[in-house]
Design an enzyme around this catalytic site. Sequence first.
Site, mmCIF file in Angstrom:
data_model
loop_
_atom_site.group_PDB
_atom_site.id
_atom_site.type_symbol
_atom_site.label_atom_id
_atom_site.label_comp_id
_atom_site.label_asym_id
_atom_site.label_seq_id
_atom_site.Cartn_x
_atom_site.Cartn_y
_atom_site.Cartn_z
ATOM 1 N N THR A 111 -10.166 -6.793 11.857
ATOM 2 C CA THR A 111 -9.316 -6.513 10.596
ATOM 3 C C THR A 111 -9.929 -5.104 10.063
ATOM 4 O OG1 THR A 111 -8.724 -8.874 10.062
ATOM 5 C CG2 THR A 111 -9.031 -7.369 8.297
ATOM 6 N N TYR A 158 -6.263 0.046 -3.199
ATOM 7 C CA TYR A 158 -6.877 -1.007 -2.103
ATOM 8 C C TYR A 158 -5.842 -2.026 -1.527
ATOM 9 C CZ TYR A 158 -11.328 0.859 -3.166
ATOM 10 O OH TYR A 158 -12.580 1.816 -3.396
ATOM 11 N N ARG A 173 -9.677 -6.838 -1.276
ATOM 12 C CA ARG A 173 -11.124 -7.217 -1.256
ATOM 13 C C ARG A 173 -11.706 -6.809 0.139
ATOM 14 N NH1 ARG A 173 -13.207 -11.987 -4.056
ATOM 15 N NH2 ARG A 173 -13.022 -10.702 -5.609
ATOM 16 N N CYS A 206 -11.966 7.439 3.332
ATOM 17 C CA CYS A 206 -11.664 6.252 2.217
ATOM 18 C C CYS A 206 -11.872 7.076 0.979
ATOM 19 C CB CYS A 206 -13.185 5.506 2.294
ATOM 20 S SG CYS A 206 -14.632 6.066 2.599
#
Length: 166
Positions: A84, A103, A118, A135
Site C-alpha cells: 500500500t 491526502y 490517514r 510529498c
Amino acid sequence: MINAQILPTPIGELSVLTRDEVLVAAGFTADPKEMYVRLSPALQAEGLDVVDDLGPVAQAVRAYFDGDLEALDAIAVEQPGTPTRKRLHQVLREVRPGTTVSYAELAVRAGLPRTAARAAGSACAQNLIAPFVPCHRVLPTTGGFGGYYYGVPVKEWLLAHESSKH
C-alpha cells in the site's frame, strides 16, 4: 555500498543517496548520515561513501532547481514499505509539478477508499526520497500547508518554485 552526494540548492543542501544507481534516500540536510540512519539495517550494512558526483542524479537535481520541473521523474527510486505504501509513493510521483492533491485524493488515486487518507499521510511522513517522491504536493483539505519533514518553509518554497514555472 551506498554512495552519497551533497548538492547545493536554493533552499539549502540536499543529500542524495544511491545504491547501484537507484536513489534510496534524499532529503534537505547537509549531512547524508541523517538520511543513511533512516535506511533499512540491510542497506546500512553496506556502508556509506560520500562521493563528488552521482552523475544523472546530480544532473536531475540541478535541472529541477534550474526550472526543468520534470527532471526528477527520470530517476529510478526504491524505498521500503508495504504494498500500500509503495503504491501511494508511486501515485505521488504521478502528481504533476505545479499541482497539488489532498491526502484523501491521493488515496483515491491509489485505488484506496477515501478513508485511507490517514495511510496517505503516513506514506508522506515515511517518505525517504524528497523531493523525488513529491510529498510536498499533498495538502490537507482543511487548508494551509500541513506538515513537512523538512519544515513548512521548504514545502512552501518547492510549491512556489513549481507553480511559477507552469
